[in-house]
Every structure is written in structure tokens, then in C-alpha cells.
Design a protein around this motif. Structure first.
Motif, PDB file in Angstrom:
ATOM      1  N   ALA A   1      20.227 -11.858 -23.203  1.00  0.00           N
ATOM      2  CA  ALA A   1      19.837 -12.832 -24.213  1.00  0.00           C
ATOM      3  C   ALA A   1      19.783 -14.249 -23.659  1.00  0.00           C
ATOM      4  O   ALA A   1      19.360 -15.177 -24.366  1.00  0.00           O
ATOM      5  CB  ALA A   1      20.793 -12.776 -25.397  1.00  0.00           C
ATOM      6  N   GLY A   2      20.200 -14.449 -22.385  1.00  0.00           N
ATOM      7  CA  GLY A   2      20.182 -15.779 -21.791  1.00  0.00           C
ATOM      8  C   GLY A   2      21.498 -16.506 -21.898  1.00  0.00           C
ATOM      9  O   GLY A   2      21.547 -17.734 -21.710  1.00  0.00           O
ATOM     10  N   CYS A   3      22.589 -15.795 -22.200  1.00  0.00           N
ATOM     11  CA  CYS A   3      23.923 -16.388 -22.336  1.00  0.00           C
ATOM     12  C   CYS A   3      23.914 -17.560 -23.322  1.00  0.00           C
ATOM     13  O   CYS A   3      24.290 -18.696 -22.972  1.00  0.00           O
ATOM     14  CB  CYS A   3      24.453 -16.847 -20.978  1.00  0.00           C
ATOM     15  N   PRO A   4      23.477 -17.339 -24.564  1.00  0.00           N
ATOM     16  CA  PRO A   4      23.426 -18.457 -25.531  1.00  0.00           C
ATOM     17  C   PRO A   4      24.824 -18.952 -25.887  1.00  0.00           C
ATOM     18  O   PRO A   4      25.774 -18.178 -26.005  1.00  0.00           O
ATOM     19  CB  PRO A   4      22.733 -17.820 -26.747  1.00  0.00           C
ATOM     20  N   ARG A   5      24.927 -20.255 -26.054  1.00  0.00           N
ATOM     21  CA  ARG A   5      26.224 -20.863 -26.394  1.00  0.00           C
ATOM     22  C   ARG A   5      26.022 -21.931 -27.454  1.00  0.00           C
ATOM     23  O   ARG A   5      24.940 -22.506 -27.593  1.00  0.00           O
ATOM     24  CB  ARG A   5      26.872 -21.496 -25.155  1.00  0.00           C
ATOM     25  N   ARG A   6      27.079 -22.177 -28.173  1.00  0.00           N
ATOM     26  CA  ARG A   6      27.048 -23.239 -29.172  1.00  0.00           C
ATOM     27  C   ARG A   6      27.159 -24.581 -28.470  1.00  0.00           C
ATOM     28  O   ARG A   6      27.871 -24.728 -27.467  1.00  0.00           O
ATOM     29  CB  ARG A   6      28.212 -23.039 -30.144  1.00  0.00           C
TER      30      ARG A   6
END
Length: 458
Positions: free
Chosen positions: A253-258
Motif C-alpha cells: 500500500a506504500g506504507c501510509p502513515r498519519r
């Protein structure tokens, strides 16, 4: 004197009259049945003839086979029907002759008891009469059969089956359930969901999982808390595979982060990676799944600075480079770390390992192949000067094995080693020294090899 009373008929005469009446009734009944069967057969013949005429009228259209002209031809067929009517006319005469036979009304009750079947005779008569009337009706029945084939020229709507489109598939409730668990940050529920679907539905999870994780309020915290410390003690083999798959989908998923990722989460991920490494070192060979899980974990949350670079290469080899490289390349943090690993390997004369990392992670922009191969050849020649001449032949074999392994690695990645002149010439020269000219690379001419040998001799 009063007139004498009428003489009663003899019992024999009464019995004979009853027998004659029963015989007439039976004869009439059998005749009516025979007539009814004949009419049914006649009607069936008329229908067959009409249907055959209609079929030929459609198949072979012509002025003589006009279906409208065939209709009257079927109607005159019932003309023979009056013949049975003429034959049937004597039936009432026989009844009229048999009815006055009993002279006195008193014996009438006896025939009613003895000749109970006598009432049926009029019934067959009435049944046979309507059978004569409907005879024209069968001639009308073929009308729809004749008119039905007329739409055949309009048989263009044959593609009707193509118009029948299959119903749209109903939305998958499992996908909605997965998205809901991610949106609500349900750690335990998400882990149970992956554990329940990891067997047989991995492909489906790889399709819908990354999008569902991106929809979470804090994807990094969701994955980290869901995985927990399963690498120390997992409830089951399915739970372990589910956590590994969850980490893989997070990296895909692209290592999504807040935004504003907190330091506590980074520290928690760092401690988890080091603890996982310590367990692998302590346990030893934990299989490719354990190494792959740790590689995905560090690809998603970063490689700790304390993690040795050479061990990182060993970890990737244990996890099967070919199986996990495609996923690991989705993490920019991990690819950046592999740049440092390649540099350190070149500095430590681990040229084959460095080339494997460069080609596997497509680091040609940072390490151009022509320049890198030239650097490798120069370093090999520089290291050779420090050794004695006694090990010359042994050194040639070692260098040839190393360069041949690098050449094979390049060929596995669809590259042609002969396109890099200095590298190909070095291999050709070493093959001549070792005495294996037959294994020279394609594209290197023998004349060029002889010139290199002469230069080396001078």
C-alpha cells in the motif's frame, strides 16, 4: 256381458322382446363407438394433411402453395361425413320398432330393472352428433400453424441470447467488513479477519487489502498494533501467516502513515524489529517465513540503525530474494537502506553480493553498471598486486569464478555482459590463463583474445 280382459302376453314373448331390445341397443352402442373412432381418425388425418401442406407452403413458396388457398382445400374434406349420418338414420327406426313391442304398460318396470343399460343408447347418439359438428374446427386449428412460420424471414432477433446479460455480481460483504474494521481501528477484529481468510483467499486479500488499509485513520498504528508481538508466540500457524500477509499488504500500500507520526510509534517499531532479530539469531534457522516477516516489518516501519548491514543482506537471502524483492521495492525507506548496504559490500570486497543487491533492487541510477563493473575489475587488479607470484594460478581461478558469477547474475536479469568491454575482456583474459578458452563470452573474438595475451606477455 262385459268385454273379456285383455290377455296378458306370455312370459316367453316378453323375454324375447326384451332380448331383441337389448340386442338393438348393444348394436347401436357398438356402431356409435365405431363411428366415433372413425371420426377421430378422420380428424387426425385432416390435421396431418393440413400441417404437411402448411410446411410445404413455407418451405417452397409459390402461387400453388399459398397458405390461404390451402385452407379451403381442407374444409371440403368432411363431405364424406354425411354418409355416416345416412347410415345412422336407421337407428331411430330400429328404436321405434323395438319400443312398441311391449303391448301393455305393466311390464315396463321390469325392463327398467332388467335392462338398466337401456338409457345409454341415446347418450352415444348425442355424443356422436357433436363429433360431427366439430369436424370443421380441426380444419381451423392449422391456421396458427400456417401463420406461425411466416415470421421466419424476421429471424434476425436470433442474437437474443447475447442481449441477456448476466446479473451484476452482488457486492462482497467481506470487503465491506474489512473496510469497516480498518476504519474503526479494530485491532483484534482485523487480526481475526486475516486469520480466518488467510487460507485460500490470499489472492483476494492482496486485491482489496491495500485500499482498505489506506482508509484507516492511522494505518501504521493499525498494522503495528494488530501484528503485536506475534513473532514471539503466535496462537497458530494461520495467525502467523496472517500477520506476515498483513505486513506485506501494508508495504504494498506504500506504507501510509498519519501526518505528524508520533515518536512513540517509531520507538515501538524499533524495539519490535530488534526483538525480532534477537529471536531469529537465538532460534537459528526459522525458515523463510520468519525472515520474510521481519523484512516486511522493517520495510514498513524502518530499519533500526543498530541493525548490521551485512545481516540485512543475509536476512533477505534467507527470505528468498526472488520472492520478496517485488514487495520490498515498494518501500522507499528500505530501498534507501539497501544503497548503504551495497556501498559497504563494495568497500569490503563483497562484489558479487553487491551486484546482486544492485540488480535485485534496481539501483542502477546510483550504481551505473559500466562504472561499477570497471570499479570491480580495478579493485581486483589492485588487490592482486599485494599477493605473491606463487598464488598466480590460484588467484586466476578465484577471479574467474567471481567474474563468472557476476556475469551469470547479470544474465539472470536479462543483461548481456559482453556489452561492457572492460569486464568482458577481463573474463576472456582469465579464461586464457586458466586454460578454458572454450568458455569465452559470446561476442569476444579470438583475435582480440590473442592480442590481450601478447600484451600481457610483453
Amino acid at each position: 256381458m262385459p268385454p273379456p280382459p285383455p290377455q296378458q302376453p306370455a312370459p316367453a314373448a316378453a323375454a324375447a322382446s326384451r332380448a331383441a331390445m337389448l340386442n338393438a341397443v348393444n348394436t347401436l352402442a357398438s356402431y356409435s363407438d365405431t363411428l366415433a373412432d372413425f371420426l377421430d381418425q378422420w380428424n387426425s388425418v385432416i390435421l396431418d394433411v393440413a400441417s404437411i401442406a402448411a410446411t410445404f407452403a413455407v418451405l417452397i413458396p409459390g402461387p400453388d402453395s399459398d397458405p390461404k388457398l390451402a385452407l379451403p382445400a381442407a374444409e371440403p374434406q368432411p363431405d364424406p361425413a354425411p354418409e355416416p349420418e345416412g347410415e345412422n338414420s336407421p337407428a331411430p327406426d330400429q328404436e321405434s320398432q323395438s319400443e312398441p313391442s311391449p303391448p301393455a304398460p305393466e311390464p315396463e318396470p321390469e325392463p327398467e330393472r332388467d335392462s338398466v343399460p337401456s338409457p345409454p343408447p341415446p347418450e352415444p347418439e348425442k355424443e356422436s352428433l357433436p363429433n360431427l359438428a366439430p369436424e370443421p374446427e380441426p380444419a381451423k386449428e392449422p391456421v396458427p400453424n400456417i401463420a406461425a412460420p411466416e415470421p421466419e424471414p424476421n429471424a434476425v432477433p436470433v442474437p437474443l441470447p447475447e442481449l441477456t446479460t448476466p446479473p451484476a455480481p452482488a457486492p462482497n460483504p467481506s470487503a465491506a467488513d474489512l473496510e469497516l474494521r480498518c476504519q474503526k481501528m479494530n485491532y483484534r477484529g482485523l487480526r481475526r479477519f486475516f486469520t480466518a481468510h488467510v487460507r485460500g483467499r490470499e489472492r483476494w486479500l492482496r486485491e482489496v487489502g491495500p485500499a482498505a488499509l489506506r482508509g484507516a485513520a492511522d494505518p501504521a498504528a493499525l498494522v503495528l498494533r494488530t501484528v503485536g508481538r506475534y513473532y514471539i508466540r503466535a496462537e497458530s500457524r494461520d495467525a502467523e501467516e496472517a500477520c506476515t500477509l498483513l505486513l506485506e499488504l501494508y508495504v504494498r500500500a506504500g506504507c501510509p502513515r498519519r501526518q505528524g507520526h508520533d515518536a512513540d510509534l517509531r520507538q515501538e517499531a524499533r524495539e519490535g524489529a530488534l526483538s525480532w532479530r534477537s529471536r531469529l539469531v537465538r532460534v537459528g534457522n526459522d525458515g523463510a517465513s520468519g525472515a520474510r516477516g521481519l523484512a516486511f516489518f522493517m520495510a514498513g516501519f524502518g530499519v533500526p540503525a543498530e541493525f548490521p548491514a551485512l545481516e540485512l543482506y543475509d536476512l533477505i537471502v534467507a527470505a528468498d530474494v526472488a520472492a520478496c524483492t517485488e514487495v520490498l521495492k515498494c518501500s522507499k525507506l528500505f530501498v534507501k537502506k539497501m544503497l548503504d548496504v551495497a556501498i559497504e559490500m563494495i568497500n569490503k570486497a563483497m562484489y558479487l553480493q553487491a551486484m546482486r543487491i544492485i540488480l535485485a533492487f534496481e539501483l542502477q541510477d546510483a550504481f551505473p553498471l559500466a562504472a561499477t563493473l570497471t570499479l570491480v575489475v580495478e579493485k581486483i587488479e589492485h588487490d592482486r598486486k599485494d599477493e605473491s607470484e606463487d598464488r598466480a594460478s590460484e588467484r586466476d581461478e578465484e577471479e574467474l569464478a567471481l567474474l563468472s558469477s557476476i556475469s551469470k547474475c547479470m544474465e539472470d536479469h536479462k543483461l548481456c555482459p559482453s556489452e561492457f568491454s572492460s569486464f568482458a575482456e577481463k573474463i576472456a583474459l582469465l579464461e586464457v590463463r586458466v586454460g578454458k578458452p572454450a568458455q569465452a563470452l559470446a561476442g569476444i573474438k579470438r583475435k582480440r583474445t590473442e592480442d590481450l595475451v601478447e600484451q600481457d606477455a610483453h
